[in-house]
Design a protein around this motif. Structure first.
Motif, short mmCIF file in Angstrom:
data_model
loop_
_atom_site.label_atom_id
_atom_site.label_comp_id
_atom_site.label_asym_id
_atom_site.label_seq_id
_atom_site.Cartn_x
_atom_site.Cartn_y
_atom_site.Cartn_z
N LEU A 10 0.82 -1.21 0.00
CA LEU A 10 0.00 0.00 0.00
C LEU A 10 0.86 1.26 0.00
O LEU A 10 0.52 2.26 -0.65
N LEU A 11 1.98 1.22 0.74
CA LEU A 11 2.89 2.37 0.73
C LEU A 11 3.44 2.61 -0.67
O LEU A 11 3.56 3.76 -1.13
N ARG A 12 3.76 1.53 -1.36
CA ARG A 12 4.27 1.65 -2.73
C ARG A 12 3.18 2.19 -3.67
O ARG A 12 3.44 3.07 -4.49
N LEU A 13 1.97 1.68 -3.51
CA LEU A 13 0.86 2.13 -4.35
C LEU A 13 0.52 3.59 -4.07
O LEU A 13 0.18 4.34 -4.98
N GLU A 14 0.66 4.00 -2.81
CA GLU A 14 0.42 5.40 -2.47
C GLU A 14 1.46 6.30 -3.13
O GLU A 14 1.13 7.36 -3.68
N ALA A 15 2.72 5.88 -3.09
CA ALA A 15 3.79 6.66 -3.71
C ALA A 15 3.58 6.80 -5.21
O ALA A 15 3.96 7.81 -5.80
N GLU A 16 2.95 5.80 -5.82
CA GLU A 16 2.71 5.83 -7.26
C GLU A 16 1.38 6.49 -7.62
O GLU A 16 1.05 6.61 -8.81
N GLY A 17 0.62 6.92 -6.61
CA GLY A 17 -0.62 7.63 -6.87
C GLY A 17 -1.84 6.76 -7.06
O GLY A 17 -2.91 7.25 -7.45
N PHE A 18 -1.74 5.47 -6.76
CA PHE A 18 -2.89 4.58 -6.95
C PHE A 18 -3.91 4.72 -5.82
O PHE A 18 -5.10 4.53 -6.03
N VAL A 19 -3.44 5.00 -4.61
CA VAL A 19 -4.33 5.13 -3.46
C VAL A 19 -3.94 6.34 -2.62
O VAL A 19 -2.83 6.89 -2.77
N LYS A 20 -4.86 6.77 -1.76
CA LYS A 20 -4.58 7.80 -0.77
C LYS A 20 -4.86 7.21 0.60
O LYS A 20 -5.93 6.64 0.83
N ARG A 21 -3.88 7.30 1.50
CA ARG A 21 -4.08 6.78 2.85
C ARG A 21 -4.82 7.82 3.69
O ARG A 21 -4.37 8.96 3.83
N ILE A 22 -5.96 7.43 4.25
CA ILE A 22 -6.76 8.33 5.08
C ILE A 22 -6.78 7.76 6.50
O ILE A 22 -7.22 6.62 6.71
N PRO A 23 -6.30 8.54 7.50
CA PRO A 23 -6.25 8.04 8.88
C PRO A 23 -7.59 7.50 9.36
O PRO A 23 -8.64 8.13 9.13
N HIS A 24 -7.54 6.33 10.02
CA HIS A 24 -8.71 5.69 10.64
C HIS A 24 -9.72 5.15 9.61
O HIS A 24 -10.76 4.61 10.00
N LYS A 25 -9.41 5.30 8.34
CA LYS A 25 -10.35 4.79 7.32
C LYS A 25 -9.69 3.78 6.39
O LYS A 25 -10.34 2.85 5.93
N GLY A 26 -8.42 3.97 6.08
CA GLY A 26 -7.73 3.01 5.23
C GLY A 26 -7.24 3.63 3.94
O GLY A 26 -7.04 4.84 3.85
N ALA A 27 -7.06 2.79 2.96
CA ALA A 27 -6.55 3.22 1.66
C ALA A 27 -7.72 3.53 0.74
O ALA A 27 -8.55 2.66 0.45
N TYR A 28 -7.76 4.77 0.27
CA TYR A 28 -8.88 5.24 -0.53
C TYR A 28 -8.51 5.26 -2.00
O TYR A 28 -7.47 5.78 -2.40
N VAL A 29 -9.39 4.67 -2.82
CA VAL A 29 -9.24 4.73 -4.27
C VAL A 29 -10.29 5.71 -4.79
O VAL A 29 -11.49 5.42 -4.72
N PRO A 30 -9.89 6.89 -5.27
CA PRO A 30 -10.86 7.89 -5.68
C PRO A 30 -11.47 7.58 -7.05
O PRO A 30 -10.88 6.85 -7.84
N PRO A 31 -12.64 8.15 -7.32
CA PRO A 31 -13.23 7.99 -8.65
C PRO A 31 -12.50 8.88 -9.66
O PRO A 31 -11.77 9.80 -9.29
N ILE A 32 -12.70 8.59 -10.94
CA ILE A 32 -12.15 9.40 -12.02
C ILE A 32 -13.33 9.88 -12.86
O ILE A 32 -13.96 9.09 -13.57
N SER A 33 -13.65 11.15 -12.78
CA SER A 33 -14.82 11.71 -13.47
C SER A 33 -14.51 12.00 -14.93
O SER A 33 -13.35 11.97 -15.37
N ASP A 34 -15.56 12.33 -15.70
CA ASP A 34 -15.36 12.72 -17.10
C ASP A 34 -14.44 13.94 -17.21
O ASP A 34 -13.53 13.95 -18.05
N PRO A 35 -14.66 15.01 -16.38
CA PRO A 35 -13.71 16.13 -16.44
C PRO A 35 -12.28 15.71 -16.10
O PRO A 35 -11.32 16.25 -16.67
N ASP A 36 -12.13 14.75 -15.18
CA ASP A 36 -10.79 14.23 -14.86
C ASP A 36 -10.15 13.61 -16.10
O ASP A 36 -8.95 13.79 -16.36
N VAL A 37 -10.95 12.84 -16.84
CA VAL A 37 -10.44 12.17 -18.05
C VAL A 37 -9.98 13.21 -19.06
O VAL A 37 -8.89 13.12 -19.64
N ARG A 38 -10.82 14.22 -19.29
CA ARG A 38 -10.45 15.26 -20.26
C ARG A 38 -9.19 15.99 -19.83
O ARG A 38 -8.29 16.26 -20.65
#
Length: 210
Positions: A51-79
């Motif tokens: 998870l630390l490696r994935l966080e460094a590569e931008g795949f996840v965000k570590r959120i205290p007391h919640k875990g590793a968060y994978v955010p959505p990618i919206s249409d504006p994000d894609v553009r």
């Protein structure tokens, strides 16, 4: 020769990266360490390392007391992602005269490997990322190359989604990559820019439909 045995952190990392890449881009999720340990057949320690490696590569965000968060990618994000890619990739080929033939041959080898991976979307898109990363590195600007690498997880996620519905889009990608390499071999900046624009435009249409 006996194949190298992967370490537990590497096993966990590869499993999680494939899992994240296959998630629908519109969805968000939290990754639970206990569930991941069971799914990967490892323990929590290698899961945490992965998870630390994935966080460094931008795949996840570590959120205290919640875990590793994978955010959505919206249409504006894609553009926005594709716009950023266009800026970096088109800049990189401005020095087309200086790109060694050996690097162009390496790009062709990646295309050949992609042709063998038409039925494996995750592998196909990993090779796609390799193709574009090599092209950007040929521009000789390490800062832009590092910035481009930071887009990796989003490229992987939207790319896997685009080629997971059959091989038609993947075959289009092969043709578009060949057009880019042909333009680079011709040492034509105009043709290379046109091929990059066409490729990114068709990617956008495949991902968001407009």
């Amino acid at each position: 020769m006996t194949p190298a045995v992967q370490s537990q952190p590497e096993v966990a990392y590869q499993w999680m990266k494939s899992y994240i890449a296959a998630l629908p881009r519109e969805e968000e999720t939290f990754l639970n360490e206990a569930v991941l340990a069971k799914s990967t057949g490892t323990s929590r320690t290698p899961v945490r390392e992965a998870l630390l490696r994935l966080e460094a590569e931008g795949f996840v965000k570590r959120i205290p007391h919640k875990g590793a968060y994978v955010p959505p990618i919206s249409d504006p994000d894609v553009r926005a992602l594709l716009q950023a890619r266009a800026v970096v990739e088109k800049w990189a080929v401005m020095a087309v005269e200086a790109i060694p033939d050996g690097q162009l041959d390496a790009l062709q080898r990646i295309i050949d490997l992609q042709a063998e991976a038409l039925d494996d979307p995750a592998r196909f898109i990993e090779l796609d990322t390799e193709f574009h990363t090599l092209m950007v590195r040929a521009g000789g600007n390490p800062i832009l190359a590092d910035f481009y690498a930071s887009l990796r997880q989003r490229q992987l996620r939207i790319g896997v989604r685009a080629v997971s519905q059959g091989t038609e889009r993947a075959r289009d990608v092969l043709r578009e990559h060949l057009s880019i390499v042909d333009a680079l071999r011709a040492r034509s900046i105009q043709a290379a820019h046109g091929a990059i624009d066409a490729h990114l435009d068709s990617t956008r249409q495949a991902v968001i439909g407009y």
